[in-house]
Design a protein around this motif. Structure first.
Motif, short mmCIF file in Angstrom:
data_model
loop_
_atom_site.label_atom_id
_atom_site.label_comp_id
_atom_site.label_asym_id
_atom_site.label_seq_id
_atom_site.Cartn_x
_atom_site.Cartn_y
_atom_site.Cartn_z
N LYS A 183 9.50 60.30 94.53
CA LYS A 183 8.39 61.06 94.64
C LYS A 183 8.80 62.49 94.60
CE LYS A 183 6.21 57.43 97.93
NZ LYS A 183 5.60 57.44 99.29
N ARG B 19 7.97 67.01 94.49
CA ARG B 19 7.05 68.06 94.66
C ARG B 19 7.51 69.18 94.40
NH1 ARG B 19 6.76 70.89 99.31
NH2 ARG B 19 8.42 69.54 100.28
N THR C 291 7.65 73.42 94.11
CA THR C 291 7.06 74.58 94.87
C THR C 291 7.45 75.92 94.19
OG1 THR C 291 7.66 73.50 97.06
CG2 THR C 291 7.07 75.84 97.00
N ALA D 132 3.39 75.10 92.82
CA ALA D 132 2.96 73.89 92.01
C ALA D 132 2.24 74.33 90.81
CB ALA D 132 1.79 73.15 92.78
N CYS E 108 12.04 72.05 92.84
CA CYS E 108 11.51 70.66 92.76
C CYS E 108 12.35 69.79 93.57
CB CYS E 108 12.03 70.28 91.35
SG CYS E 108 11.82 68.33 91.15
N VAL F 123 7.09 65.80 87.13
CA VAL F 123 5.90 66.37 87.63
C VAL F 123 6.04 68.06 86.74
CG1 VAL F 123 5.02 67.89 89.50
CG2 VAL F 123 5.70 65.77 90.06
#
Length: 380
Positions: A114, A116, A118, A120, A135, A193
């Protein structure tokens, strides 16, 4: 009534045996499952005075989660549809009038990464400003993280500290504009992502963009790639291809690159460059050319005697994956004893005279299909 000291010692020993605290074990002691799978642990009582009460707890004394159930009698703990939060230690507590015994089990839950970012994004920054994007990835096993630019397979140089992989620029330039991808991969899967970095030019420097950063086209078609650029004075736009010349059937007009009758050799990364007196900006389009299969049989004619082995190979050029299917021309199904393989082979270990005829191979991919024939003659 008076008892001798010896009788008192014997009576004490008998009482301690009758009132023994429980001795328990858990099977399995360790279990590893994928996210979504289920697992059970059994608490087994080896010895101890009855009655014995069984109870399951998390090792950190937190409550059992809603997908963790204890069966009748308390011996079996089941984790249904496991999730990452179920990972950890579980304790079976057995108690009776003489005391308590415990045994421990460990559950490991593997799951795909998973990811995410920062910040985004999208990120709008002025030329010359510093930029960094963090990341963060979780997953079991621990995922490997990499950064790349969309339309390119090259891995970018980044820094990684404590499960945080950071891409950074000390001073961005217009050519740094683009979509950047953080990829996290472990044995359970791959997660990507994206973040869009938009560098706004200063002092009239060019900022280029393309109509598509990735495209998949079919062989033989005509393809257009459009590049536009802002800047003052108006930038000059040119097209090139990474590590190869532009296809010979190409034209460039007004920032639009046109490729006619593309072939698989035209796949690759195309670069639009916008230049003026203040600098330049580059953007990329990755094009993949796919083609339907073209099938051939080896050999396409064969003469055998009864009892010989027949071996035919169907070959196909084209975009993968390619699926092969053999039939007997005019009869549909294959003779008894015929076997086929995924890589396009047809095998008959001992042919009969009735196996003579034409055999057809059909090669199919997601674009189209092609067929080839092999003539088989069997004579004594």
């Amino acid at each position: 009534m008076d008892f001798s000291p010896g009788l008192l010692v014997l009576f004490s020993l008998l009482c301690s045996v009758a009132a023994q605290a429980p001795v328990v074990s858990v099977e399995p002691r360790t279990a590893t499952v994928r996210q979504g799978e289920s697992v059970s642990f059994r608490c087994q009582v080896g010895s101890g005075a009855q009655p014995i009460q069984l109870e399951w707890r998390r090792a950190n004394n937190q409550a059992l989660q809603d997908n963790v159930k204890v069966g009748p009698g308390g011996a079996v703990l089941t984790v249904a549809n496991s999730r990452p939060g179920n990972q950890g230690q579980y304790r079976c507590l057995a108690s009776n009038s003489a005391g308590r015994g415990t045994a421990q089990a460990v559950l490991n839950v593997k799951f795909a990464p998973k990811v995410r970012l920062t910040p985004a994004g999208p990120l709008r920054v002025r030329m010359g400003e510093p930029v960094s994007v963090e990341c963060r990835a979780t997953g079991r096993p621990r995922p490997k993280m990499t950064w790349k630019r969309q339309g390119s397979t090259l891995q970018l140089v980044t820094s990684e500290i404590n499960d945080v992989n950071t891409i950074q620029w000390s001073a961005v330039h217009p050519e740094d504009s683009g979509v950047y991808i953080c990829q996290a991969e472990n044995a359970e899967g791959v997660t990507e992502v994206k973040v869009d970095v938009i560098v706004e030019g200063g002092l009239g420097a060019p900022v280029a963009s393309v109509s598509a950063t990735e495209m998949t086209v079919v062989e033989g078609h005509t393809v257009t790639m459009e590049c536009v650029a802002s800047g003052s004075p108006a930038p000059v736009i040119t097209w090139s291809k990474l590590r190869a010349p532009l296809p010979w059937k190409h034209t460039v007009a007004g920032g639009v690159l046109t490729l006619t009758s593309v072939g698989r050799q035209d796949s690759g990364q195309y670069i639009c460059n916008a230049t003026n007196i203040h600098g330049y900006s580059e953007v990329y389009t990755q094009m993949e050319v796919e083609s339907p299969p073209y099938a051939t049989c080896l050999p396409d004619q064969v003469r055998l005697q009864p009892g010989d082995a027949l071996r035919l190979q169907c070959l196909a050029h084209g975009s993968h994956p390619i699926r092969f299917e053999w039939t007997r021309a005019g009869r549909g199904g294959l003779p008894a004893g015929a076997a086929t393989t995924k890589d396009g082979r047809l095998l008959i270990s001992q042919v009969k005279q009735s196996d003579s005829g034409s055999y057809k191979c059909v090669a199919t991919n997601h674009i189209g299909s092609s067929e080839a024939l092999a003539k088989v003659v069997i004579r004594a």
